[in-house]
Scaffold this motif. Structure first.
Motif, mmCIF file in Angstrom:
data_model
loop_
_atom_site.group_PDB
_atom_site.id
_atom_site.type_symbol
_atom_site.label_atom_id
_atom_site.label_comp_id
_atom_site.label_asym_id
_atom_site.label_seq_id
_atom_site.Cartn_x
_atom_site.Cartn_y
_atom_site.Cartn_z
ATOM 1 N N GLY A 36 -51.045 -1.519 70.478
ATOM 2 C CA GLY A 36 -50.930 -2.764 69.721
ATOM 3 C C GLY A 36 -49.788 -3.606 70.234
ATOM 4 O O GLY A 36 -49.290 -3.399 71.353
ATOM 5 N N ALA A 37 -49.356 -4.548 69.409
ATOM 6 C CA ALA A 37 -48.309 -5.481 69.825
ATOM 7 C C ALA A 37 -46.999 -4.761 70.144
ATOM 8 O O ALA A 37 -46.315 -5.104 71.116
ATOM 9 N N VAL A 38 -46.647 -3.749 69.347
ATOM 10 C CA VAL A 38 -45.384 -3.036 69.561
ATOM 11 C C VAL A 38 -45.407 -2.293 70.895
ATOM 12 O O VAL A 38 -44.458 -2.371 71.689
ATOM 13 N N SER A 39 -46.501 -1.558 71.142
ATOM 14 C CA SER A 39 -46.611 -0.815 72.407
ATOM 15 C C SER A 39 -46.628 -1.759 73.598
ATOM 16 O O SER A 39 -46.029 -1.478 74.640
ATOM 17 N N GLU A 40 -47.308 -2.900 73.425
ATOM 18 C CA GLU A 40 -47.381 -3.862 74.525
ATOM 19 C C GLU A 40 -45.995 -4.430 74.843
ATOM 20 O O GLU A 40 -45.629 -4.558 76.023
ATOM 21 N N ARG A 41 -45.216 -4.740 73.812
ATOM 22 C CA ARG A 41 -43.851 -5.238 74.048
ATOM 23 C C ARG A 41 -42.995 -4.182 74.721
ATOM 24 O O ARG A 41 -42.141 -4.493 75.563
ATOM 25 N N ARG A 42 -43.227 -2.921 74.372
ATOM 26 C CA ARG A 42 -42.479 -1.828 74.997
ATOM 27 C C ARG A 42 -42.812 -1.746 76.490
ATOM 28 O O ARG A 42 -41.932 -1.537 77.328
ATOM 29 N N ILE A 43 -44.093 -1.918 76.814
ATOM 30 C CA ILE A 43 -44.513 -1.900 78.226
ATOM 31 C C ILE A 43 -43.861 -3.059 78.979
ATOM 32 O O ILE A 43 -43.282 -2.881 80.054
ATOM 33 N N HIS A 44 -43.947 -4.269 78.384
ATOM 34 C CA HIS A 44 -43.342 -5.441 79.028
ATOM 35 C C HIS A 44 -41.837 -5.261 79.187
ATOM 36 O O HIS A 44 -41.257 -5.618 80.226
ATOM 37 N N GLY A 45 -41.189 -4.694 78.152
ATOM 38 C CA GLY A 45 -39.744 -4.505 78.186
ATOM 39 C C GLY A 45 -39.285 -3.522 79.245
ATOM 40 O O GLY A 45 -38.129 -3.571 79.690
ATOM 41 N N SER A 46 -40.196 -2.663 79.666
ATOM 42 C CA SER A 46 -39.844 -1.692 80.716
ATOM 43 C C SER A 46 -39.942 -2.299 82.114
ATOM 44 O O SER A 46 -39.675 -1.628 83.107
ATOM 45 N N GLY A 47 -40.335 -3.587 82.173
ATOM 46 C CA GLY A 47 -40.446 -4.252 83.473
ATOM 47 C C GLY A 47 -41.866 -4.383 83.979
ATOM 48 O O GLY A 47 -42.116 -4.989 85.022
ATOM 49 N N ILE A 48 -42.825 -3.811 83.232
ATOM 50 C CA ILE A 48 -44.231 -3.890 83.628
ATOM 51 C C ILE A 48 -44.858 -5.076 82.903
ATOM 52 O O ILE A 48 -45.256 -4.987 81.749
ATOM 53 N N LYS A 49 -44.920 -6.198 83.606
ATOM 54 C CA LYS A 49 -45.326 -7.457 82.969
ATOM 55 C C LYS A 49 -46.819 -7.750 83.072
ATOM 56 O O LYS A 49 -47.324 -8.637 82.391
ATOM 57 N N ASN A 50 -47.528 -7.029 83.945
ATOM 58 C CA ASN A 50 -48.942 -7.344 84.129
ATOM 59 C C ASN A 50 -49.694 -6.141 84.683
ATOM 60 O O ASN A 50 -49.100 -5.103 84.990
ATOM 61 N N TRP A 51 -51.008 -6.301 84.843
ATOM 62 C CA TRP A 51 -51.855 -5.194 85.291
ATOM 63 C C TRP A 51 -51.491 -4.721 86.698
ATOM 64 O O TRP A 51 -51.495 -3.517 86.958
ATOM 65 N N ASP A 52 -51.194 -5.649 87.586
ATOM 66 C CA ASP A 52 -50.879 -5.254 88.962
ATOM 67 C C ASP A 52 -49.637 -4.383 89.017
ATOM 68 O O ASP A 52 -49.602 -3.370 89.747
ATOM 69 N N LEU A 53 -48.621 -4.742 88.252
ATOM 70 C CA LEU A 53 -47.412 -3.928 88.226
ATOM 71 C C LEU A 53 -47.679 -2.568 87.592
ATOM 72 O O LEU A 53 -47.166 -1.549 88.054
ATOM 73 N N PHE A 54 -48.502 -2.558 86.539
ATOM 74 C CA PHE A 54 -48.824 -1.294 85.874
ATOM 75 C C PHE A 54 -49.492 -0.338 86.861
ATOM 76 O O PHE A 54 -49.185 0.857 86.897
ATOM 77 N N SER A 55 -50.410 -0.862 87.664
ATOM 78 C CA SER A 55 -51.161 -0.021 88.605
ATOM 79 C C SER A 55 -50.270 0.572 89.680
ATOM 80 O O SER A 55 -50.594 1.608 90.266
ATOM 81 N N LYS A 56 -49.131 -0.067 89.936
ATOM 82 C CA LYS A 56 -48.228 0.410 90.993
ATOM 83 C C LYS A 56 -47.269 1.490 90.493
ATOM 84 O O LYS A 56 -46.694 2.233 91.282
ATOM 85 N N TYR A 57 -47.077 1.547 89.170
ATOM 86 C CA TYR A 57 -46.114 2.480 88.600
ATOM 87 C C TYR A 57 -46.749 3.830 88.306
ATOM 88 O O TYR A 57 -47.917 3.929 87.960
ATOM 89 N N GLN A 58 -45.925 4.853 88.405
ATOM 90 C CA GLN A 58 -46.299 6.151 87.875
ATOM 91 C C GLN A 58 -45.973 6.129 86.375
ATOM 92 O O GLN A 58 -45.394 5.165 85.871
ATOM 93 N N GLU A 59 -46.312 7.188 85.696
ATOM 94 C CA GLU A 59 -46.104 7.217 84.252
ATOM 95 C C GLU A 59 -44.648 6.942 83.887
ATOM 96 O O GLU A 59 -43.725 7.407 84.547
ATOM 97 N N LYS A 60 -44.460 6.142 82.822
ATOM 98 C CA LYS A 60 -43.126 5.880 82.288
ATOM 99 C C LYS A 60 -43.024 6.441 80.878
ATOM 100 O O LYS A 60 -44.030 6.618 80.190
ATOM 101 N N ALA A 61 -41.812 6.653 80.442
ATOM 102 C CA ALA A 61 -41.589 7.270 79.129
ATOM 103 C C ALA A 61 -41.955 6.353 77.967
ATOM 104 O O ALA A 61 -41.951 6.776 76.819
ATOM 105 N N VAL A 62 -42.263 5.099 78.258
ATOM 106 C CA VAL A 62 -42.579 4.152 77.173
ATOM 107 C C VAL A 62 -43.908 4.478 76.492
ATOM 108 O O VAL A 62 -44.165 3.997 75.393
ATOM 109 N N LEU A 63 -44.766 5.275 77.141
ATOM 110 C CA LEU A 63 -46.073 5.621 76.576
ATOM 111 C C LEU A 63 -46.351 7.103 76.752
ATOM 112 O O LEU A 63 -45.857 7.742 77.680
ATOM 113 N N LYS A 64 -47.196 7.613 75.863
ATOM 114 C CA LYS A 64 -47.679 8.971 76.048
ATOM 115 C C LYS A 64 -48.605 9.001 77.260
ATOM 116 O O LYS A 64 -49.273 8.014 77.575
#
Length: 301
Positions: A36-64
């Motif tokens: 939801g909105a909270v999890s999405e803000r947590r993802i953005h706050g970790s520096g992952i601002k979009n899908w392309d950046l997400f695909s480049k990262y390995q798992e982060k502690a912001v999500l299960k």
């Protein structure tokens, strides 16, 4: 403050291709259940601002790990659905309250839609006219003439934009014409409410300094009166004025769509380019008769 200060125009140097590629939907992760909105803000706050950046990262502690893998799995599916404009799949994947983020992706496939009717109840009243602006030209469908052509015509578009169409126009059309409108639907009433712009279409236009050269002084009730006078007298000046009013409705929806997108970007503090609206001279194919406008305006004011 000048009313035009309320308009968010965007940067004319932003290319449409770049705006589409970097539209706000590319920072949306709520297509995965539990995000939801909270999890999405947590993802953005970790520096992952979009899908392309997400695909480049390995798992982060912001999500299960399970949610992380689900997002990574679904990103290419959502991308493909957007590229092909697969509306049924998009409607399944993207929550309705996030559809506004896709406005740039559908900008060349939007029908700006408005109807006029004999009253407010789609059980007791009838559609008199349907106006559609395709971004270049106004198309009109009139009861007793070509109204039955509308269902086939609207299939040419993947999306529609309206003002309060989810509660009024679409239910009216579906009930009377007996077909489903399964388009992506950008209802500007609710998108503008999210940024503090409330009221009817004419009130919003006035707040933003958007003019109505043909039908100033008319509203939805006047449209009912115009149709009744046309049917009673058979005088085409009443119909022409009604169609001019309806045409201005749909033409003005386009600029409101751009405003809704840009203002929601600012509200959500999303790092995407604003959508520049290039001013255009759109010809209203109908002319409101000023004596009719005065006559009808006096009848209810």
């Amino acid at each position: 403050m000048n009313t035009n200060d309320l308009l968010d125009w965007g940067n004319p140097d932003n290319r449409i291709e770049d705006i589409i590629k970097n539209s706000a939907i590319t920072s949306c992760f709520s297509f995965v259940k539990g995000i939801g909105a909270v999890s999405e803000r947590r993802i953005h706050g970790s520096g992952i601002k979009n899908w392309d950046l997400f695909s480049k990262y390995q798992e982060k502690a912001v999500l299960k790990l399970k949610k992380w893998k689900m997002i990574k799995k679904h990103i290419p599916i959502v991308k493909k659905a957007l590229e092909t404009k697969n509306v049924p799949q998009i409607r399944k994947l993207i929550p309705n309250n996030q559809h506004w983020r896709m406005i740039p992706n559908f900008i060349n496939d939007i029908a700006y839609l408005d109807i006029e009717t004999t009253g407010l109840s789609y059980y007791r009243h009838k559609i008199t006219t349907i106006g559609v602006f395709d971004g270049t030209k106004v198309h009109t469908f009139v009861r007793g003439d070509n109204l039955d052509e509308f269902p086939q015509f609207i299939k040419n578009f993947k999306a529609i934009a309206s003002y309060n169409g989810k509660q009024f126009d679409v239910p009216f059309i579906e009930n009377e014409m007996r077909f489903r409108m399964d388009h992506i639907h950008f209802d500007l009433r609710f998108l503008l409410q999210r940024v503090g712009l409330k009221g009817g279409l004419k009130k919003i236009e006035q707040k933003l300094g958007i003019s109505r050269p043909e039908s100033a002084g008319l509203d939805g009730f006047a449209a009912v009166v115009l149709w009744k006078k046309y049917k009673k007298t058979k005088d085409k000046k009443y119909l022409e004025t009604l169609l001019a009013y309806n045409a201005e409705d749909v033409i003005n929806l386009e600029i409101l769509l751009y405003q809704a997108y840009n203002k929601n970007l600012k509200k959500e503090q999303l790092e995407h380019p604003m959508f520049y609206f290039k001013p255009k001279n759109v010809e209203n194919p109908y002319n409101a008769d000023r004596t009719v406008v005065y006559e009808v305006s006096r009848s209810f004011g």
